[in-house]
Design a protein around this motif. Structure first.
Motif, PDB file in Angstrom:
ATOM      1  N   ALA A  91     -19.635  36.725  -0.704  1.00 54.50           N
ATOM      2  CA  ALA A  91     -19.770  36.961  -2.149  1.00 54.50           C
ATOM      3  C   ALA A  91     -18.527  36.459  -2.863  1.00 54.50           C
ATOM      4  O   ALA A  91     -17.484  36.242  -2.252  1.00 54.50           O
ATOM      5  CB  ALA A  91     -19.996  38.438  -2.437  1.00 54.50           C
ATOM      6  N   MET A  92     -18.657  36.297  -4.182  1.00 49.53           N
ATOM      7  CA  MET A  92     -17.558  35.708  -4.942  1.00 49.53           C
ATOM      8  C   MET A  92     -17.354  36.441  -6.267  1.00 49.53           C
ATOM      9  O   MET A  92     -18.319  36.839  -6.925  1.00 49.53           O
ATOM     10  CB  MET A  92     -17.846  34.222  -5.203  1.00 49.53           C
ATOM     11  CG  MET A  92     -16.678  33.452  -5.773  1.00 49.53           C
ATOM     12  SD  MET A  92     -16.981  31.665  -5.626  1.00 49.53           S
ATOM     13  CE  MET A  92     -15.455  31.032  -6.314  1.00 49.53           C
ATOM     14  N   ILE A  93     -16.091  36.628  -6.627  1.00 49.73           N
ATOM     15  CA  ILE A  93     -15.712  37.153  -7.942  1.00 49.73           C
ATOM     16  C   ILE A  93     -15.085  36.011  -8.719  1.00 49.73           C
ATOM     17  O   ILE A  93     -14.144  35.368  -8.230  1.00 49.73           O
ATOM     18  CB  ILE A  93     -14.687  38.303  -7.824  1.00 49.73           C
ATOM     19  CG1 ILE A  93     -15.202  39.399  -6.887  1.00 49.73           C
ATOM     20  CG2 ILE A  93     -14.378  38.889  -9.189  1.00 49.73           C
ATOM     21  CD1 ILE A  93     -14.122  40.411  -6.532  1.00 49.73           C
ATOM     22  N   PRO A 171     -21.296  42.300   1.502  1.00 47.22           N
ATOM     23  CA  PRO A 171     -20.802  41.069   2.134  1.00 47.22           C
ATOM     24  C   PRO A 171     -19.714  41.343   3.158  1.00 47.22           C
ATOM     25  O   PRO A 171     -18.991  42.336   3.076  1.00 47.22           O
ATOM     26  CB  PRO A 171     -20.256  40.271   0.956  1.00 47.22           C
ATOM     27  CG  PRO A 171     -19.818  41.323  -0.025  1.00 47.22           C
ATOM     28  CD  PRO A 171     -20.849  42.415   0.100  1.00 47.22           C
ATOM     29  N   LYS A 172     -19.585  40.400   4.096  1.00 49.16           N
ATOM     30  CA  LYS A 172     -18.523  40.488   5.107  1.00 49.16           C
ATOM     31  C   LYS A 172     -17.272  39.720   4.660  1.00 49.16           C
ATOM     32  O   LYS A 172     -16.185  39.951   5.165  1.00 49.16           O
ATOM     33  CB  LYS A 172     -19.018  39.906   6.436  1.00 49.16           C
ATOM     34  CG  LYS A 172     -20.301  40.544   6.950  1.00 49.16           C
ATOM     35  CD  LYS A 172     -20.099  42.018   7.236  1.00 49.16           C
ATOM     36  CE  LYS A 172     -21.375  42.640   7.836  1.00 49.16           C
ATOM     37  NZ  LYS A 172     -22.513  42.635   6.919  1.00 49.16           N
ATOM     38  N   LYS A 200     -10.735  48.118   2.814  1.00 46.32           N
ATOM     39  CA  LYS A 200     -10.657  49.090   3.904  1.00 46.32           C
ATOM     40  C   LYS A 200     -11.981  49.842   4.054  1.00 46.32           C
ATOM     41  O   LYS A 200     -12.454  50.074   5.179  1.00 46.32           O
ATOM     42  CB  LYS A 200      -9.516  50.077   3.648  1.00 46.32           C
ATOM     43  CG  LYS A 200      -8.137  49.441   3.723  1.00 46.32           C
ATOM     44  CD  LYS A 200      -7.057  50.462   3.397  1.00 46.32           C
ATOM     45  CE  LYS A 200      -5.674  49.809   3.440  1.00 46.32           C
ATOM     46  NZ  LYS A 200      -4.593  50.780   3.070  1.00 46.32           N
ATOM     47  N   LYS A 201     -12.598  50.202   2.927  1.00 48.37           N
ATOM     48  CA  LYS A 201     -13.835  50.984   2.974  1.00 48.37           C
ATOM     49  C   LYS A 201     -14.982  50.182   3.567  1.00 48.37           C
ATOM     50  O   LYS A 201     -15.762  50.690   4.380  1.00 48.37           O
ATOM     51  CB  LYS A 201     -14.203  51.467   1.571  1.00 48.37           C
ATOM     52  CG  LYS A 201     -15.496  52.277   1.543  1.00 48.37           C
ATOM     53  CD  LYS A 201     -15.759  52.863   0.172  1.00 48.37           C
ATOM     54  CE  LYS A 201     -17.052  53.695   0.195  1.00 48.37           C
ATOM     55  NZ  LYS A 201     -17.311  54.359  -1.103  1.00 48.37           N
ATOM     56  N   TYR A 202     -15.101  48.911   3.159  1.00 51.28           N
ATOM     57  CA  TYR A 202     -16.240  48.093   3.571  1.00 51.28           C
ATOM     58  C   TYR A 202     -15.917  47.160   4.740  1.00 51.28           C
ATOM     59  O   TYR A 202     -16.811  46.477   5.250  1.00 51.28           O
ATOM     60  CB  TYR A 202     -16.748  47.264   2.385  1.00 51.28           C
ATOM     61  CG  TYR A 202     -17.440  48.098   1.319  1.00 51.28           C
ATOM     62  CD1 TYR A 202     -18.790  48.425   1.427  1.00 51.28           C
ATOM     63  CD2 TYR A 202     -16.747  48.567   0.216  1.00 51.28           C
ATOM     64  CE1 TYR A 202     -19.421  49.190   0.465  1.00 51.28           C
ATOM     65  CE2 TYR A 202     -17.370  49.339  -0.761  1.00 51.28           C
ATOM     66  CZ  TYR A 202     -18.712  49.644  -0.631  1.00 51.28           C
ATOM     67  OH  TYR A 202     -19.333  50.407  -1.584  1.00 51.28           O
ATOM     68  N   GLY A 203     -14.652  47.092   5.146  1.00 49.22           N
ATOM     69  CA  GLY A 203     -14.278  46.249   6.279  1.00 49.22           C
ATOM     70  C   GLY A 203     -14.434  44.759   6.016  1.00 49.22           C
ATOM     71  O   GLY A 203     -14.778  43.998   6.922  1.00 49.22           O
ATOM     72  N   MET A 204     -14.161  44.343   4.794  1.00 48.14           N
ATOM     73  CA  MET A 204     -14.345  42.943   4.421  1.00 48.14           C
ATOM     74  C   MET A 204     -13.109  42.113   4.709  1.00 48.14           C
ATOM     75  O   MET A 204     -11.989  42.623   4.756  1.00 48.14           O
ATOM     76  CB  MET A 204     -14.623  42.822   2.911  1.00 48.14           C
ATOM     77  CG  MET A 204     -15.839  43.518   2.397  1.00 48.14           C
ATOM     78  SD  MET A 204     -15.994  43.275   0.606  1.00 48.14           S
ATOM     79  CE  MET A 204     -14.472  44.042   0.011  1.00 48.14           C
ATOM     80  N   ALA A 205     -13.328  40.818   4.892  1.00 48.80           N
ATOM     81  CA  ALA A 205     -12.243  39.845   4.790  1.00 48.80           C
ATOM     82  C   ALA A 205     -12.225  39.343   3.348  1.00 48.80           C
ATOM     83  O   ALA A 205     -13.255  39.335   2.665  1.00 48.80           O
ATOM     84  CB  ALA A 205     -12.473  38.683   5.745  1.00 48.80           C
TER      85      ALA A 205
END
Length: 337
Positions: A91-93, A171-172, A200-205
């Motif tokens: 995903a993108m911001i 998203p990852k 930290k909550k979602y474990g994303m890179a």
């Protein structure tokens, strides 16, 4: 998690071919934050859009390279296959939350749409999830604010809404392209803290793109420094900020104000970035580099090791570069006196 190999992104214009991304390679590991920094026009956003395959084709094309995600080369996928990855996996911001949100739809409707696009759940469940996401990103009275329009939110709150939309597909990998550029310093800090907490909550890179070295130093684990469509230095935050091995990175740091800098003068980088329609021979930074030699004007340096996990594109050795810096500092300090 993501591996980019020798990627070239070129844009066809009336004047010729712009080499916006010129042979870049890097990796993003699970759970880490990769910072990408450089001046405006260095190719940061084009690189991010290339990973997501959001650059319009034509005029954009990819003559070389791979973008490997879960053992699949994104450059070879169809648009239908890419839609399954965008949002769900990556995903993108974007930079400007006001132009990214639709002004005629309520925030809740836009968030629910994103959730329903990426998850097979009912509208009732999507609404509940939308409220939870708004709460996660720090929107007070989330259930009530679902009925608000984008113009009824402040800039920082709109950016939080965009982050919530980006998280709709769980998203990852999250790509944040200048997420705090349009915000004041206090709100910037809040958004950066929010991203760290959500990571930290979602474990994303996270791939964090910024021209702000201060933001990169706070957020990133590893850093890519880009100049004229290329990576000119790569390393950990300590490597980039304390063991700089490339004159361009060093010049960027010299132009950054420091609280503990004493009477240290800020030195701007002379000249302008090269024309990517016709880049110079040799090192692209040589025309602006205070340490450039005849060799620099003739040899185009590739990235070479400067330590474990640390690379720089410069013909100078580590020892030669450190000696050049000492000589330069002595001359500048004499000028200050």
């Amino acid at each position: 998690m993501l591996e980019v190999n020798h990627l070239k992104t070129q844009i066809e214009t009336n004047e010729g071919i712009v080499k916006a991304v010129d042979g870049i390679s890097f990796r993003v590991n699970a759970g880490e934050t990769l910072g990408i920094v450089g001046e405006s026009g260095s190719g940061k956003s084009v690189l991010a859009h290339s990973v997501m395959q959001l650059n319009p084709k034509p005029p954009t094309f990819y003559p070389e390279g791979e973008i490997i995600y879960k053992d699949r080369n994104l450059l070879t996928l169809s648009e239908k296959e890419l839609r399954k990855i965008r949002g769900n996996e990556i995903a993108m911001i974007f930079q400007d939350p006001m132009s990214s949100l639709n002004p005629v739809f309520k925030v809740g409707a836009q968030l629910e749409e994103a959730i329903l696009t990426h998850q097979k759940i009912s509208k009732k469940e999507a609404r509940k999830r939308a409220v939870e996401l708004l709460q996660d990103v720090g929107i007070p009275d989330a259930a009530q604010r679902m009925q608000s329009y984008p113009h009824q939110f402040s800039g920082g709150m709109r950016q939080r809404v965009l982050i919530a939309i980006a998280l709709a597909g769980n998203p990852k990998l999250l790509i944040a392209d200048e997420p705090t550029t349009a915000l004041d310093v206090t709100i910037q800090a809040q958004i950066l803290d929010l991203l760290l907490g959500l990571q930290k909550k979602y474990g994303m890179a996270i791939i964090l793109i910024s021209h702000d070295l201060g933001v990169i130093s706070q957020m990133a684990d590893r850093v890519l420094v880009m100049y004229s469509g290329r990576v000119v230095e790569e390393g950990t935050v300590n490597d980039i900020f304390h063991r700089t091995a490339m004159p361009y990175t060093w010049s960027l740091l010299r132009s950054l104000p420091r609280i503990d800098g004493g009477h240290q003068r800020l030195i701007h980088i002379e000249g302008h970035p090269p024309n990517l329609l016709a880049p110079p021979k040799g090192c692209n930074f040589a025309p602006r580099c205070p340490f450039a030699t005849e060799t620099c004007l003739a040899v185009d340096p590739a990235l070479s090791p400067r330590g474990e996990g640390h690379q720089a594109a410069c013909v100078l050795t580590k020892e030669e570069f450190n000696e050049k810096k000492k000589e330069w500092e002595a001359v500048k300090m004499e000028g200050v006196r």
